[in-house]
Design a protein around this motif. Structure first.
Motif, PDB file in Angstrom:
ATOM      1  N   ILE A  15       0.843  -1.198   0.000  1.00  0.00           N
ATOM      2  CA  ILE A  15       0.000   0.000   0.000  1.00  0.00           C
ATOM      3  C   ILE A  15       0.877   1.247   0.000  1.00  0.00           C
ATOM      4  O   ILE A  15       0.624   2.192  -0.750  1.00  0.00           O
ATOM      5  CB  ILE A  15      -0.955  -0.016   1.218  1.00  0.00           C
ATOM      6  N   ILE A  16       1.905   1.239   0.822  1.00  0.00           N
ATOM      7  CA  ILE A  16       2.822   2.390   0.874  1.00  0.00           C
ATOM      8  C   ILE A  16       3.593   2.499  -0.437  1.00  0.00           C
ATOM      9  O   ILE A  16       3.747   3.589  -0.995  1.00  0.00           O
ATOM     10  CB  ILE A  16       3.802   2.273   2.062  1.00  0.00           C
ATOM     11  N   ARG A  18       2.683   1.539  -3.428  1.00  0.00           N
ATOM     12  CA  ARG A  18       1.795   2.059  -4.476  1.00  0.00           C
ATOM     13  C   ARG A  18       1.510   3.546  -4.259  1.00  0.00           C
ATOM     14  O   ARG A  18       1.427   4.309  -5.225  1.00  0.00           O
ATOM     15  CB  ARG A  18       0.500   1.251  -4.513  1.00  0.00           C
ATOM     16  N   ARG A  19       1.378   3.961  -3.008  1.00  0.00           N
ATOM     17  CA  ARG A  19       1.142   5.372  -2.694  1.00  0.00           C
ATOM     18  C   ARG A  19       2.304   6.223  -3.213  1.00  0.00           C
ATOM     19  O   ARG A  19       2.103   7.271  -3.828  1.00  0.00           O
ATOM     20  CB  ARG A  19       0.982   5.531  -1.177  1.00  0.00           C
ATOM     21  N   THR A  22       2.382   6.413  -6.972  1.00  0.00           N
ATOM     22  CA  THR A  22       1.318   7.273  -7.485  1.00  0.00           C
ATOM     23  C   THR A  22       1.590   8.752  -7.223  1.00  0.00           C
ATOM     24  O   THR A  22       1.373   9.590  -8.098  1.00  0.00           O
ATOM     25  CB  THR A  22      -0.035   6.878  -6.854  1.00  0.00           C
ATOM     26  N   TYR A  52       6.693   3.891   7.434  1.00  0.00           N
ATOM     27  CA  TYR A  52       6.854   4.875   6.368  1.00  0.00           C
ATOM     28  C   TYR A  52       7.436   6.106   7.046  1.00  0.00           C
ATOM     29  O   TYR A  52       6.868   6.615   8.016  1.00  0.00           O
ATOM     30  CB  TYR A  52       5.505   5.175   5.724  1.00  0.00           C
ATOM     31  N   SER A  80      -4.912  10.003   5.764  1.00  0.00           N
ATOM     32  CA  SER A  80      -4.690   8.553   5.663  1.00  0.00           C
ATOM     33  C   SER A  80      -4.239   7.913   6.971  1.00  0.00           C
ATOM     34  O   SER A  80      -4.606   6.773   7.255  1.00  0.00           O
ATOM     35  CB  SER A  80      -3.644   8.264   4.588  1.00  0.00           C
TER      36      SER A  80
END
Length: 187
Positions: A15-16, A18-19, A22, A52, A80
């Motif tokens: 998830i991180i 992909r964040r 993006t 993160y 988030s």
């Protein structure tokens, strides 16, 4: 400046990743920013925690302010993950290493407290000598020294073009590196 978002052990670090894939390039031209390293620690890669923890080197305090409370950037982190504590230090020196033109893939951060009874001039001068030695090491992209005078804490942050050897401090993987103001940062 750095904020650390520690995530559960079973958190999908994809998830991180992909964040950052993006949104990472949004800071590639951020005014006032020298360097932003999008950093993670991942238990799947042997880290103690999932985290993160972006690290920033600012060329101007106004840029940091625009990032934190100007809307659109730090607001996304707050939405988030909640609003994390943001650590910030006063920059002492930042130097380019021989690998500054190569992609950074790893980072190290070493923190130490300056003894209460000691004039900070001596330890900071020693840290500057260490910084100059660090940037001569193979694989160093860049390195910086900064001090938090409220806590009298010194931070030595280094970006690496490959995996660093045995180095003190916390290790991170670099997912993306924004470098809009390196010309002004590394003089």
């Amino acid at each position: 400046m750095q904020y650390e978002i520690t995530l559960p052990a079973d958190y999908d670090m994809g998830i991180i990743r992909r964040r950052v894939e993006t949104f990472g390039d949004r800071t590639d031209e951020f005014e006032g920013l020298g360097v932003k390293a999008y950093l993670v620690q991942d238990q799947a890669n042997g880290a103690v925690v999932n985290q993160y923890a972006p690290f920033y080197l600012w060329n101007e305090g106004a840029g940091m302010g625009r990032f934190l409370w100007g809307g659109g950037f730090f607001s996304g982190i707050c939405k988030s993950f909640g609003r994390p504590i943001v650590r910030h230090w006063t920059g002492v020196e930042a130097l380019a290493g021989a690998e500054v033109d190569q992609p950074a893939v790893a980072a190290t951060k070493n923190l130490w407290q300056l003894p209460a009874e000691v004039d900070p001039a001596g330890p900071v001068a020693d840290a500057l000598d260490g910084l100059k030695r660090t940037v001569e090491l193979p694989g160093v992209h860049s390195s910086a020294i900064a001090v938090d005078p409220a806590r009298w804490e010194l931070v030595h942050f280094t970006l690496w073009s490959g995996e660093p050897g045995i180095m003190p401090g916390t290790r991170y993987q670099v997912l993306h590196l924004s470098t809009p103001g390196t010309k002004d940062l590394f003089r």
